[in-house]
Write an enzyme that holds these catalytic residues in place. Sequence first.
Site, PDB file in Angstrom:
ATOM      1  N   SER A  94      93.918 -28.827  99.196  1.00 51.92           N
ATOM      2  CA  SER A  94      92.837 -27.996  98.657  1.00 51.92           C
ATOM      3  C   SER A  94      91.464 -28.402  99.184  1.00 51.92           C
ATOM      4  CB  SER A  94      92.819 -28.082  97.127  1.00 51.92           C
ATOM      5  OG  SER A  94      94.030 -27.591  96.605  1.00 51.92           O
TER       6      SER A  94
ATOM      7  N   GLN B 260      99.125 -31.634  93.176  1.00 49.03           N
ATOM      8  CA  GLN B 260      99.495 -32.114  94.507  1.00 49.03           C
ATOM      9  C   GLN B 260      99.643 -33.637  94.453  1.00 49.03           C
ATOM     10  OE1 GLN B 260      97.055 -30.265  97.684  1.00 49.03           O
ATOM     11  NE2 GLN B 260      96.470 -28.782  96.116  1.00 49.03           N
TER      12      GLN B 260
ATOM     13  N   HIS C 148      88.362 -34.482  96.812  1.00 52.71           N
ATOM     14  CA  HIS C 148      88.076 -34.559  95.383  1.00 52.71           C
ATOM     15  C   HIS C 148      87.574 -35.946  95.015  1.00 52.71           C
ATOM     16  CE1 HIS C 148      91.368 -31.417  94.676  1.00 52.71           C
ATOM     17  NE2 HIS C 148      91.785 -31.983  95.780  1.00 52.71           N
TER      18      HIS C 148
ATOM     19  N   HIS D 281      87.666 -33.194  87.733  1.00 51.07           N
ATOM     20  CA  HIS D 281      87.458 -33.469  89.159  1.00 51.07           C
ATOM     21  C   HIS D 281      86.318 -32.627  89.701  1.00 51.07           C
ATOM     22  CE1 HIS D 281      89.743 -30.026  91.374  1.00 51.07           C
ATOM     23  NE2 HIS D 281      89.408 -29.614  90.175  1.00 51.07           N
TER      24      HIS D 281
ATOM     25  N   CYS E  75      86.197 -25.681  92.560  1.00 48.73           N
ATOM     26  CA  CYS E  75      87.304 -25.315  91.673  1.00 48.73           C
ATOM     27  C   CYS E  75      86.765 -24.496  90.499  1.00 48.73           C
ATOM     28  CB  CYS E  75      87.998 -26.581  91.158  1.00 48.73           C
ATOM     29  SG  CYS E  75      89.409 -26.255  90.070  1.00 48.73           S
TER      30      CYS E  75
END
Length: 121
Positions: A112, A89, A115, A13, A71
């Site tokens: 977060s 998630q 994505h 991702h 990330c």
Amino acid sequence: MAATGEETVRASHILIKHEGSRRKASWKDPEGRVISATTRADAAARLGDLRAQILAGRASFADLAAQHSDCSSARRGGDLGTFGRRQMQKPFEDATYALKVGEISDIIDTESGVHIILRTA
């Protein structure tokens, strides 16, 4: 690891964090200054541009993940490894399982950030 017999997936991702992200710091922005000043719309627009570059064949997913993802998986080209249900998630999990191997998701929102996901297995 996932329970025996349970389907697992592998995915990479690119995460772009924004002012609404649960953790406003990353390897690229340890103080969170840029993240805190980034709106969700700006993060989604950046991600949309990266997705368009990948789909047009102008850049590889891994290269863009390494350069742009917030990330720590960026150092692995965005690779998250193999995971099963209930390990990510929920919106991220649902999107990953819905993809066929080799497909790239639309923009996915989680706590977060935003994505795009490439299912790799």
